[in-house]
Design a protein around this motif. Sequence first.
Motif: not given
Length: 123
Positions: A16-24, A64-72, A77-85
């Motif tokens: 797995s990896l988690r990508l982050s995107c910080a917006a400003s 679908k079913g492997r990646f999850t996008i979320s936002i804080d 910041t927007v995240y992309l959780q990537m599982n079962s790569l």
Amino acid sequence: VQLQASGGGLVQAGESLRLSCAASGGTFSTYTMGWFRQTPGKEREFVARINWGGGGIEYDDSVKGRFTISIDNAKNTVYLQMNSLKPEDTAVYYCAADRHGYGLALAYEYDYWGQGTQVTVSS
């Protein structure tokens, strides 16, 4: 508006990896945020999107079913959780912002782009 993507790296298949995107630099309440990826010689392709309020989530069928996008919202910041790569997930991943909030999966609809972060999945 500036977008700073981070979190890429080299992993083995199944990890797995988690990508982050910080917006400003903007007021993001109407924005749609997206993740795209690109491999050499191919067009940039849609991965996932989310509205700034957390709704309107959509994924490409390939993740679908492997990646999850979320936002804080508190951290802009927007995240992309990537599982079962998988090896076919190898690409440069870009975060993008659509200021009009059209919520489309089309790269040309997005107004701002981050610099990209490399994800490499070995078999």
